[in-house]
Design a protein around this motif. Structure first.
Motif, PDB file in Angstrom:
ATOM      1  N   ARG A  99      -8.801  -5.916  20.402  1.00 63.69           N
ATOM      2  CA  ARG A  99     -10.730  -4.933  20.931  1.00 63.69           C
ATOM      3  C   ARG A  99     -10.708  -4.077  20.125  1.00 63.69           C
ATOM      4  N   ILE A 100     -10.423  -3.595  19.077  1.00 59.32           N
ATOM      5  CA  ILE A 100     -10.209  -1.700  18.804  1.00 59.32           C
ATOM      6  C   ILE A 100     -11.979  -1.825  18.469  1.00 59.32           C
ATOM      7  N   VAL A 101     -12.629  -2.122  17.444  1.00 58.14           N
ATOM      8  CA  VAL A 101     -14.485  -2.384  17.317  1.00 58.14           C
ATOM      9  C   VAL A 101     -15.219  -2.181  19.338  1.00 58.14           C
ATOM     10  N   PRO A 102     -15.058  -3.275  19.788  1.00 61.31           N
ATOM     11  CA  PRO A 102     -15.430  -3.465  20.653  1.00 61.31           C
ATOM     12  C   PRO A 102     -15.427  -2.630  21.573  1.00 61.31           C
ATOM     13  N   LEU A 103     -14.042  -2.819  21.689  1.00 60.52           N
ATOM     14  CA  LEU A 103     -13.178  -1.009  22.737  1.00 60.52           C
ATOM     15  C   LEU A 103     -14.162   0.092  22.219  1.00 60.52           C
ATOM     16  N   PHE A 104     -14.473   0.576  21.172  1.00 56.55           N
ATOM     17  CA  PHE A 104     -15.382   1.483  20.692  1.00 56.55           C
ATOM     18  C   PHE A 104     -16.609   1.794  20.957  1.00 56.55           C
ATOM     19  N   ASP A 105     -17.629   0.545  21.033  1.00 51.37           N
ATOM     20  CA  ASP A 105     -18.804   0.127  21.175  1.00 51.37           C
ATOM     21  C   ASP A 105     -18.844   0.567  22.795  1.00 51.37           C
ATOM     22  N   LEU A 106     -18.104  -0.211  23.221  1.00 51.85           N
ATOM     23  CA  LEU A 106     -17.824  -0.130  24.920  1.00 51.85           C
ATOM     24  C   LEU A 106     -17.602   1.283  25.500  1.00 51.85           C
ATOM     25  N   MET A 107     -16.973   1.973  25.189  1.00 53.83           N
ATOM     26  CA  MET A 107     -17.207   3.637  25.266  1.00 53.83           C
ATOM     27  C   MET A 107     -17.753   4.380  25.021  1.00 53.83           C
ATOM     28  N   ALA A 108     -18.682   4.207  23.813  1.00 53.95           N
ATOM     29  CA  ALA A 108     -19.739   5.156  23.221  1.00 53.95           C
ATOM     30  C   ALA A 108     -20.980   4.593  24.053  1.00 53.95           C
ATOM     31  N   ARG A 109     -21.342   3.321  24.627  1.00 53.03           N
ATOM     32  CA  ARG A 109     -22.248   2.880  25.406  1.00 53.03           C
ATOM     33  C   ARG A 109     -22.443   3.498  27.141  1.00 53.03           C
ATOM     34  N   LEU A 110     -20.631   3.735  27.066  1.00 52.11           N
ATOM     35  CA  LEU A 110     -20.600   4.589  28.879  1.00 52.11           C
ATOM     36  C   LEU A 110     -20.390   5.589  28.463  1.00 52.11           C
ATOM     37  N   GLY A 111     -20.456   6.470  27.436  1.00 51.63           N
ATOM     38  CA  GLY A 111     -20.856   8.094  27.214  1.00 51.63           C
ATOM     39  C   GLY A 111     -19.216   8.514  27.310  1.00 51.63           C
ATOM     40  N   TRP A 112     -18.056   7.647  27.161  1.00 58.78           N
ATOM     41  CA  TRP A 112     -16.692   8.159  27.421  1.00 58.78           C
ATOM     42  C   TRP A 112     -15.777   8.126  26.157  1.00 58.78           C
ATOM     43  N   GLY A 113     -16.359   8.629  25.747  1.00 61.15           N
ATOM     44  CA  GLY A 113     -15.866   9.148  23.989  1.00 61.15           C
ATOM     45  C   GLY A 113     -15.498  10.211  24.382  1.00 61.15           C
ATOM     46  N   ASN A 114     -14.036  10.817  23.672  1.00 58.59           N
ATOM     47  CA  ASN A 114     -13.311  11.954  24.074  1.00 58.59           C
ATOM     48  C   ASN A 114     -13.233  12.445  24.949  1.00 58.59           C
ATOM     49  N   THR A 115     -12.899  11.164  26.114  1.00 55.05           N
ATOM     50  CA  THR A 115     -12.555  11.983  27.056  1.00 55.05           C
ATOM     51  C   THR A 115     -11.573  11.038  28.126  1.00 55.05           C
ATOM     52  N   LEU A 116     -10.772  11.623  28.232  1.00 51.35           N
ATOM     53  CA  LEU A 116      -9.846  11.168  29.323  1.00 51.35           C
ATOM     54  C   LEU A 116      -9.865   9.594  29.932  1.00 51.35           C
ATOM     55  N   MET A 117     -10.636   9.727  30.219  1.00 55.96           N
ATOM     56  CA  MET A 117     -10.987   7.775  31.038  1.00 55.96           C
ATOM     57  C   MET A 117     -11.113   7.090  29.542  1.00 55.96           C
ATOM     58  N   ALA A 118     -11.443   7.099  28.170  1.00 54.45           N
ATOM     59  CA  ALA A 118     -11.165   6.441  26.881  1.00 54.45           C
ATOM     60  C   ALA A 118     -10.124   6.071  26.670  1.00 54.45           C
ATOM     61  N   ILE A 119      -8.608   7.084  26.810  1.00 52.30           N
ATOM     62  CA  ILE A 119      -7.723   6.295  26.688  1.00 52.30           C
ATOM     63  C   ILE A 119      -6.612   6.278  27.336  1.00 52.30           C
ATOM     64  N   THR A 120      -7.250   6.195  28.757  1.00 50.15           N
ATOM     65  CA  THR A 120      -6.897   5.371  29.987  1.00 50.15           C
ATOM     66  C   THR A 120      -7.232   4.448  30.436  1.00 50.15           C
ATOM     67  N   GLY A 121      -8.438   4.006  29.770  1.00 48.47           N
ATOM     68  CA  GLY A 121      -9.107   2.954  30.974  1.00 48.47           C
ATOM     69  C   GLY A 121      -8.591   1.805  30.021  1.00 48.47           C
ATOM     70  N   PRO A 122      -8.330   1.180  28.706  1.00 46.68           N
ATOM     71  CA  PRO A 122      -8.394   0.301  28.631  1.00 46.68           C
ATOM     72  C   PRO A 122      -6.987  -0.348  28.531  1.00 46.68           C
ATOM     73  N   TYR A 123      -6.254   0.892  28.897  1.00 44.80           N
ATOM     74  CA  TYR A 123      -4.767   0.530  29.336  1.00 44.80           C
ATOM     75  C   TYR A 123      -4.140   0.455  30.896  1.00 44.80           C
ATOM     76  N   ILE A 124      -5.686  -0.091  31.218  1.00 44.78           N
ATOM     77  CA  ILE A 124      -5.393   0.146  33.027  1.00 44.78           C
ATOM     78  C   ILE A 124      -5.016  -1.242  33.597  1.00 44.78           C
ATOM     79  N   ALA A 125      -5.613  -2.286  32.669  1.00 42.18           N
ATOM     80  CA  ALA A 125      -5.012  -3.861  33.443  1.00 42.18           C
ATOM     81  C   ALA A 125      -3.610  -4.641  32.430  1.00 42.18           C
ATOM     82  N   SER A 126      -2.666  -5.092  32.541  1.00 40.82           N
ATOM     83  CA  SER A 126      -1.351  -6.034  32.788  1.00 40.82           C
ATOM     84  C   SER A 126      -1.922  -6.696  32.872  1.00 40.82           C
ATOM     85  N   ALA A 127      -1.365  -7.939  31.935  1.00 37.61           N
ATOM     86  CA  ALA A 127      -1.238  -9.357  31.901  1.00 37.61           C
ATOM     87  C   ALA A 127       0.362  -9.410  32.075  1.00 37.61           C
ATOM     88  N   THR A 128       1.347  -8.814  31.685  1.00 35.75           N
ATOM     89  CA  THR A 128       2.801  -8.743  32.211  1.00 35.75           C
ATOM     90  C   THR A 128       2.782  -8.079  32.851  1.00 35.75           C
TER      91      THR A 128
END
Length: 253
Positions: A99-128
């Motif tokens: 999901r790298i490409v859509p995630l990168f686009d989402l982070m850019a749209r949210l203005g989260w690029g280069n922030t702590l939210m960007a490197i933690t947000g995608p890992y918060i949800a876990s099916a396992t």
């Protein structure tokens, strides 16, 4: 299994010249100076702090969200409940690298690029984690749930006062797995973080590979960095190995 680690420890004490002497397999002349160089000159202390902050946020966020999701799946009845659970499991087929490409686009749209939210947000949800907590909650006697209903205990109170105390081992095991997983993240932080001072320790190791002396790669520096990066997850693994083994045993059932 311990041979690569032993070799890394030995090389981390050697100078560049000593590393390139193939027959030299003893403790080097640098002692702990390579570690001081890594922590001081290569900003490794900051990378370690960034990794600790990132890992702790991911652990807390993932465990909390997964507990709520498992609580809803086990103790609430809603339309298409099983379909929702199957959909959660299907997300296991889509790891973050896919999901790298859509995630990168989402982070850019949210203005989260280069922030702590960007490197933690995608890992918060876990099916396992949701699956593990769901299976554990289903093993809790139904009489406890019925008594809680009769006593008028709300869902959040039931989670806090009953489920969490009865799930300490499982929570600890999931936390260990999540911490090690978060600590070893490399690709996503490398892509989304453009400020080098905000990078994590695994990317910091990549920066150490540029260290050279007289045209030779400074493997002593690199190995010192690798050993330092290994210490936090190793300490967590040693201290929390019992709940981790219990969690893995449940996963195998």
């Amino acid at each position: 299994m311990g041979l690569p680690l032993l070799l890394a420890l030995i090389m981390s004490t050697q100078s560049t010249t000593e590393v390139y002497q193939i027959t030299n397999v003893g403790i080097g002349s640098q002692g702990l100076s390579n570690y001081g160089t890594v922590l001081g000159e290569y900003n490794f202390t900051q990378y370690m702090i960034n990794s600790v902050v990132m890992s702790v946020i991911i652990v807390v966020g993932k465990v909390t969200l997964s507990l709520f999701a498992a609580l809803a799946l086990v103790y609430y009845r809603f339309p298409y409940e099983r379909a929702v659970f199957m959909f959660i499991l299907l997300t296991l087929l889509l790891p973050v690298p896919v999901r790298i490409v859509p995630l990168f686009d989402l982070m850019a749209r949210l203005g989260w690029g280069n922030t702590l939210m960007a490197i933690t947000g995608p890992y918060i949800a876990s099916a396992t984690a949701v699956f593990l907590f769901r299976q554990h909650f289903m093993s809790i006697p139904a009489s406890l749930v019925e008594n809680a209903h009769l006593d008028g205990v709300g869902p959040l109170t039931f989670l806090w006062k009953v489920l969490i105390p009865m799930s300490k081992g499982m929570i600890a095991g999931v936390s260990v797995i999540t911490f090690i997983y978060a600590w070893n993240q490399y690709l996503w932080p490398l892509i989304i973080m453009t400020d080098q001072s905000k990078q994590v320790v695994q990317v910091g190791l990549r920066f150490l590979q540029a260290a050279s002396q007289s045209g030779l790669t400074r493997w002593g520096i690199i190995m010192a960095g690798a050993v330092i990066a290994l210490l936090p997850p190793l300490a967590v693994l040693i201290v929390m190995h019992r709940p981790l083994l219990e969690t893995l045993a449940i996963q195998q059932k």
